[in-house]
Scaffold this active site. Structure first.
Site, PDB file in Angstrom:
ATOM      1  N   GLY A  15       0.820  -1.200   0.000  1.00 37.98           N
ATOM      2  CA  GLY A  15       0.000   0.000   0.000  1.00 37.98           C
ATOM      3  C   GLY A  15       0.854   1.250   0.000  1.00 37.98           C
ATOM      4  CB  THR A  16      -0.035   4.810   0.448  1.00 36.27           C
ATOM      5  OG1 THR A  16      -1.082   4.728  -0.515  1.00 36.27           O
ATOM      6  CG2 THR A  16       0.671   6.145   0.297  1.00 36.27           C
ATOM      7  CB  SER A  40      -1.195 -10.935   0.412  1.00 42.64           C
ATOM      8  OG  SER A  40      -2.185 -11.733  -0.222  1.00 42.64           O
ATOM      9  CE  LYS A  79      -6.189  19.408   0.446  1.00 37.52           C
ATOM     10  NZ  LYS A  79      -6.029  18.351   1.460  1.00 37.52           N
ATOM     11  CG  LEU A 331      -4.650   2.636   7.901  1.00 34.24           C
ATOM     12  CD1 LEU A 331      -5.605   1.806   7.052  1.00 34.24           C
ATOM     13  CD2 LEU A 331      -5.380   3.804   8.540  1.00 34.24           C
ATOM     14  CB  THR A 342      -3.222  14.458   8.749  1.00 31.62           C
ATOM     15  OG1 THR A 342      -4.345  13.743   9.294  1.00 31.62           O
ATOM     16  CG2 THR A 342      -3.459  15.948   8.892  1.00 31.62           C
ATOM     17  CB  ILE A 344      -0.273  10.623   2.603  1.00 27.88           C
ATOM     18  CG1 ILE A 344      -1.164   9.555   1.929  1.00 27.88           C
ATOM     19  CG2 ILE A 344       1.075  10.722   1.892  1.00 27.88           C
ATOM     20  CD1 ILE A 344      -1.514   9.836   0.495  1.00 27.88           C
TER      21      ILE A 344
END
Length: 504
Positions: A15-16, A40, A79, A331, A342, A344
């Site tokens: 993920g990120t 995975s 943004k 996470l 916030t 990332i």
């Protein structure tokens, strides 16, 4: 952990967060180190937020990423801030824009002159004194300094999955090894209690000296193996569910994120080149999943591309983000709603903090203690900023908003509110993420009134104050007028990137 040098890093989860860590280690570790990542494809990533804050430039720049290529590869857009629609009351909207509001004069920041003018009845809304908001509202964007010499800070919206894929290519080109598989067991050394290996499906074993936990809410290493503990903040931030869905593009292609208050939570809208990212964060005690889904789907700009994806969470943080030979990111470290984009940044700042004290061998307790203290400070101050959006509202008669308006905030937030109400004073403590300008915009936008201002502002004659505000506003408007439109700016970036690819 022994005194053997740390040369082998293993990142659990992609993920990120995982690929940001892999890219940074691949870029900065000296020779003789190995970096492996286990993920995975069968386990999906959460990807709640696809919006960032300007600090993302520091991370991308440190890696040496080309902005035009980055925007092309991630389907990104610009943004300039976040619009909060309905957070004070229905029909009221304001923007937390990046960059300055007005300009200082003498010893005082702009807020005190604005507060004095507001008391006298001639101050205009804050947006008239914000370069970023004036540009955002007119769908314009410019890189670098304006004709008036002012910087216009900006961040990005992007597809988080594409960003992770982009960073994966970057990391693998620099020697990171990826393993496909599920982590079935975390092995610990009997004597030290440190993590020694990950056991994967198919009887594979990955050994390392240091582990980075990016396994999401599960926290397989930091919590499942090391039992670090979790601090629950849901008494202050009671939303515990989210639905995320992409839809076809439609409506305005805004260079800002939109956050729209709903009866039991809020909805986000993030414009990308190829679609709109949407989601609804809500409190399950006030709304059923079906009610939330109905509200979200009824408020999309275009046709949904999939069914809404449900996400369950508890707001809070691990008691330690670095425990033994394990660092938790994303996470796995904790969760706060993407209200101020916030998520990332917290990954980025943790990586930067870790690299600043990169251990050679067994981490010194003083260094680990400093890291965890800084992480807690950062998370708590962001938490307070998010709580402010909720607790200062006039949405009377809606049970959810009545609940959050009447809760007792943390002492640190109460002190900040008391200081503001007394004399319009805002103090940015140490290196907390949000500046006094950010607090100023949200305090005013959420209707938190200051009873006074610094009396040094009275030294400016009233006619001069009127002229000062008028000249500030006119100068900003003139700087916005020649700016290209947001869409044209992006098209030029993508075209330049494609030309560079052909030339290469």
């Amino acid at each position: 952990m022994t005194d053997r040098p740390i040369t082998r890093y293993c990142i659990a989860g992609g993920g990120t967060a995982g690929w940001m860590a892999a890219a940074a280690l691949a870029r900065f570790l000296p020779g003789g180190h190995t970096v492996e990542l286990v993920e995975s494809e069968a386990i999906g990533t959460v990807g709640v937020g696809e919006a960032t804050i300007p600090q993302i430039h520091l991370f991308n720049g440190a890696l040496g990423l080309d902005e035009a290529e980055f925007l092309r590869e991630t389907k990104g857009s610009i943004k300039l801030g976040i619009e909060f629609d309905g957070w004070l009351r229905e029909g009221a909207a304001y923007m937390h824009a990046f960059g300055n509001i007005g300009r200082s004069a003498g010893l005082l920041p702009f807020q005190h002159y604005w507060l004095r003018a507001h008391a006298l009845g001639f101050a205009k809304p804050l947006q008239r004194y914000s370069l970023n908001e004036l540009a955002g509202r007119t769908m314009r964007m410019q890189r670098g300094k304006t004709a008036g010499g002012q910087e216009m800070p900006y961040a990005y919206h992007f597809d988080a999955a594409l960003y992770a894929r982009y960073l994966r290519r970057f990391a693998e080109e620099r020697g990171v090894t990826r393993y496909e598989g599920r982590i079935e067991q975390v092995e610990r050394a009997g004597q030290s209690g440190d993590i020694s290996a990950l056991l994967l499906d198919g009887d594979r074993r990955i050994e390392a000296d240091f582990f980075i936990d990016c396994t999401g809410f599960r926290g397989l290493l930091i919590e499942g193996a090391l039992e670090t503990g979790f601090e629950d903040w849901s008494d202050w931030l009671p939303c515990d569910r989210a639905l995320a869905v992409a839809c076809e593009g439609g409506g305005d292609f805004t260079p800002y994120t939109r956050s729209i208050a709903r009866p039991a939570g809020w909805q986000w809208r993030i414009p990308l080149q190829h679609r709109l990212g949407n989601g609804l964060v809500y409190c399950s005690a006030q709304w059923s999943d079906d009610e939330a889904a109905e509200t979200l789907l009824a408020n999309l700009d275009g046709a949904p591309q999939t069914d809404p994806r449900p996400i369950r969470f508890t707001t809070g943080t691990r008691r330690r983000h670095w425990n033994r030979n394990c660092l938790a990111l994303g996470l796995a470290a904790g969760f706060m709603e993407p209200l101020e984009s916030t998520s990332i940044h917290l990954v980025q700042s943790a990586i930067s903090r870790f690299l600043a004290v990169l251990p050679h061998a067994a981490p010194d307790p003083a260094i680990v203690g400093w890291f965890n203290q800084q992480a807690r400070f950062e998370w708590e101050r962001i938490r307070d900023f998010l709580i402010l959006h909720y607790t200062a509202n006039d949405r009377v008669g809606q049970p959810f908003w009545d609940q959050v308006r009447t809760m007792i905030p943390p002492d640190t937030l109460t002190a900040k509110l008391d200081q503001w109400r007394a004399t319009g004073f805002i103090h940015r403590e140490h290196e907390e993420l949000f500046t006094d300008v950010g607090w100023f915009q949200v305090l005013v936008g959420q209707g938190v009134a200051a009873r006074g201002y610094n009396r040094l502002a009275d030294a400016m004659p009233e006619d001069d104050l009127r002229r000062f505000l008028g000249e500030t506003e006119r100068a900003l408007i003139e700087q916005v007028k020649p700016m290209p439109r947001h869409l044209d700016f992006l098209r030029d970036c993508i075209a330049r990137s494609e030309r560079q690819g052909v030339d290469a």
